[in-house]
Design a protein around this motif. Structure first.
Motif, PDB file in Angstrom:
ATOM      1  N   LEU A 196       0.854  -1.183   0.000  1.00 26.76           N
ATOM      2  CA  LEU A 196       0.000   0.000   0.000  1.00 26.76           C
ATOM      3  C   LEU A 196       0.892   1.236   0.000  1.00 26.76           C
ATOM      4  O   LEU A 196       1.777   1.374   0.855  1.00 26.76           O
ATOM      5  N   LEU A 197       0.692   2.119  -0.963  1.00 28.37           N
ATOM      6  CA  LEU A 197       1.524   3.307  -1.103  1.00 28.37           C
ATOM      7  C   LEU A 197       1.053   4.429  -0.172  1.00 28.37           C
ATOM      8  O   LEU A 197      -0.002   4.351   0.436  1.00 28.37           O
ATOM      9  N   GLY A 198       1.844   5.498  -0.109  1.00 29.23           N
ATOM     10  CA  GLY A 198       1.388   6.736   0.495  1.00 29.23           C
ATOM     11  C   GLY A 198       1.910   7.059   1.875  1.00 29.23           C
ATOM     12  O   GLY A 198       1.775   6.256   2.793  1.00 29.23           O
ATOM     13  N   HIS A 199       2.517   8.250   2.005  1.00 27.65           N
ATOM     14  CA  HIS A 199       2.948   8.732   3.329  1.00 27.65           C
ATOM     15  C   HIS A 199       2.612  10.204   3.549  1.00 27.65           C
ATOM     16  O   HIS A 199       2.711  10.690   4.663  1.00 27.65           O
ATOM     17  N   GLU A 200       2.218  10.916   2.498  1.00 30.88           N
ATOM     18  CA  GLU A 200       1.834  12.324   2.648  1.00 30.88           C
ATOM     19  C   GLU A 200       0.321  12.386   2.845  1.00 30.88           C
ATOM     20  O   GLU A 200      -0.437  12.622   1.897  1.00 30.88           O
ATOM     21  N   VAL A 201      -0.147  12.164   4.064  1.00 28.77           N
ATOM     22  CA  VAL A 201      -1.589  12.047   4.275  1.00 28.77           C
ATOM     23  C   VAL A 201      -2.068  12.912   5.443  1.00 28.77           C
ATOM     24  O   VAL A 201      -1.331  13.176   6.395  1.00 28.77           O
ATOM     25  N   VAL A 202      -3.333  13.321   5.326  1.00 31.69           N
ATOM     26  CA  VAL A 202      -4.031  14.036   6.396  1.00 31.69           C
ATOM     27  C   VAL A 202      -5.446  13.474   6.483  1.00 31.69           C
ATOM     28  O   VAL A 202      -5.970  12.916   5.508  1.00 31.69           O
ATOM     29  N   GLY A 203      -6.056  13.601   7.657  1.00 32.85           N
ATOM     30  CA  GLY A 203      -7.405  13.061   7.808  1.00 32.85           C
ATOM     31  C   GLY A 203      -8.009  13.417   9.152  1.00 32.85           C
ATOM     32  O   GLY A 203      -7.556  14.345   9.829  1.00 32.85           O
ATOM     33  N   ARG A 204      -9.001  12.640   9.557  1.00 29.08           N
ATOM     34  CA  ARG A 204      -9.730  12.889  10.807  1.00 29.08           C
ATOM     35  C   ARG A 204      -9.763  11.608  11.633  1.00 29.08           C
ATOM     36  O   ARG A 204     -10.014  10.521  11.105  1.00 29.08           O
ATOM     37  N   VAL A 205      -9.490  11.743  12.924  1.00 33.14           N
ATOM     38  CA  VAL A 205      -9.521  10.590  13.821  1.00 33.14           C
ATOM     39  C   VAL A 205     -10.968  10.118  13.993  1.00 33.14           C
ATOM     40  O   VAL A 205     -11.829  10.884  14.434  1.00 33.14           O
ATOM     41  N   LEU A 206     -11.207   8.870  13.629  1.00 29.38           N
ATOM     42  CA  LEU A 206     -12.536   8.280  13.842  1.00 29.38           C
ATOM     43  C   LEU A 206     -12.615   7.569  15.180  1.00 29.38           C
ATOM     44  O   LEU A 206     -13.605   7.684  15.902  1.00 29.38           O
ATOM     45  N   VAL A 207     -11.557   6.834  15.497  1.00 29.70           N
ATOM     46  CA  VAL A 207     -11.484   6.120  16.777  1.00 29.70           C
ATOM     47  C   VAL A 207     -10.119   6.415  17.387  1.00 29.70           C
ATOM     48  O   VAL A 207      -9.085   6.076  16.803  1.00 29.70           O
ATOM     49  N   ALA A 208     -10.113   7.053  18.545  1.00 27.03           N
ATOM     50  CA  ALA A 208      -8.856   7.395  19.213  1.00 27.03           C
ATOM     51  C   ALA A 208      -8.187   6.142  19.776  1.00 27.03           C
ATOM     52  O   ALA A 208      -8.833   5.105  19.959  1.00 27.03           O
TER      53      ALA A 208
END
Length: 348
Positions: free
Chosen positions: A66-78
């Protein structure tokens, strides 16, 4: 609590020329891991290399990854152990995990140089370190950086590569009032220009083969541009500091020729492994300092603060945005540096 699926759409490199948008498993989170809904992912040069060549430098694919390291998002489950940001928090991701590896010594203040360091979406070790180009990612809570109010996820999508640029500029020392040459105006080079502008460089001369990257560099702070084939003009710059961000030995030669006596050349672009031609004699007789720059450490926190307060302007670096389902098209656009800057994938 949101219902987390057991599978999600991901961007997976299988071998050279074989990248697939396919269903991938969503792992069960450990106590110190959070479930993050990824909003945006930036396509990096290493992602392009895994797709095109099945390897990035000496990191060779031995299994689908699985590729990808430049990511942003929202915490769904802490994280269950209470570490890291709370559910509902918008976050950027620091993709590194420092490690002792074979025990080789490294400066304690530079965990980016630790011999056992791993990075999301990297085939440097086997089993590979899976990336986060998927709608749902399970990530160590320590990787997550809460975003300040007012900083959107899309604006924050450049946090990781901007941290690479910030670290590189820190390797140059004090740039305020200096003449600076940036060889290579792709996304990292353009972000170096933006950081240099914020840091008070007096002149910023950007170099590239193509018009589009030079337009982007100008938009984020370059005071002058030069086409990379104009070797004589580059050599005449005589900058106090030069940054090599092209990852090409010809770019390094341009940086050395374009740097004044007693100056410093910061090598950011990752040249191919093995021996490379270099103007070492000229570097010696000019007493140049050749300095390496690799990834970043805690500079990511400074980048987030600078984006939030508006002192770091990077918007023009992003030129395209695609739905994750159209990742194959997005990668085709991203590899054409004459027509694109940073290309984002939209996951949610």
């Amino acid at each position: 609590m949101s219902t987390i699926p057991t599978e999600t759409l991901g961007v997976v490199a299988h071998a050279a020329g074989d990248m697939r948008i396919e269903s991938v498993a969503v792992p069960t989170a450990a106590a110190d891991e959070a479930v993050v809904e990824i909003a945006y992912g930036g396509i990096c040069g290493s992602d392009l290399h895994y797709w095109q060549h099945g390897a990035a430098g000496e990191s060779i694919l031995k299994a689908p990854m699985l590729l990808g390291h430049e990511v942003v998002g929202r915490v769904l489950v802490a994280a269950a152990d209470g570490s890291g940001p709370a559910s509902g928090t918008d976050v950027a991701v620091h993709p590194a995990t420092p490690g002792a590896g074979d025990g080789s010594p490294y400066p304690a203040e530079s965990p980016n140089l630790s011999p056992g360091c791993t990075y999301l979406g990297s085939a440097a070790r086997f089993p590979h370190t899976e990336g986060a180009f998927a709608r749902y990612a399970v990530l160590p809570a320590r990787m997550l950086r809460a975003l300040p109010a007012g900083l959107s996820l899309r604006e924050a999508a450049l946090v990781e590569p901007a941290a690479v640029a910030w670290h590189a500029v820190s390797r140059a020392g004090d740039v305020a009032g200096k003449r600076v040459l940036v060889v290579g105006s792709g996304p990292i080079g353009a972000l170096v220009v933006a950081v240099l502008k914020r840091a008070g460089a007096a002149e910023i001369i950007a170099v590239d083969m193509f018009d589009k990257p030079l337009e982007i560099a100008t938009a984020v702070g370059a005071t002058r541009t030069i086409v990379a084939t104009d070797a004589d003009t580059i050599a005449s710059v005589q900058a106090d500091i030069a940054f090599e961000t092209s990852g090409n030995y010809r770019g390094l030669a341009s940086a050395v020729r374009g740097t004044t006596r007693g100056g410093r050349v910061v090598m950011v672009g990752l040249l191919p492994s093995g021996e490379q031609p270099a103007l070492i004699s000229l570097a010696i007789t000019r007493e140049l300092e050749l300095v390496g720059s690799f990834r970043f450490n805690d500079e990511i926190d400074e980048v987030i603060a600078a984006l939030a307060d508006g002192s770091l302007q990077v918007g023009p670096v992003v030129t395209h945005e695609f739905d994750a389902a159209d990742a194959l098209e997005a990668f085709e656009v991203a590899r054409d540096s004459s027509a694109s800057g940073k290309v984002l994938l939209r996951f949610s």
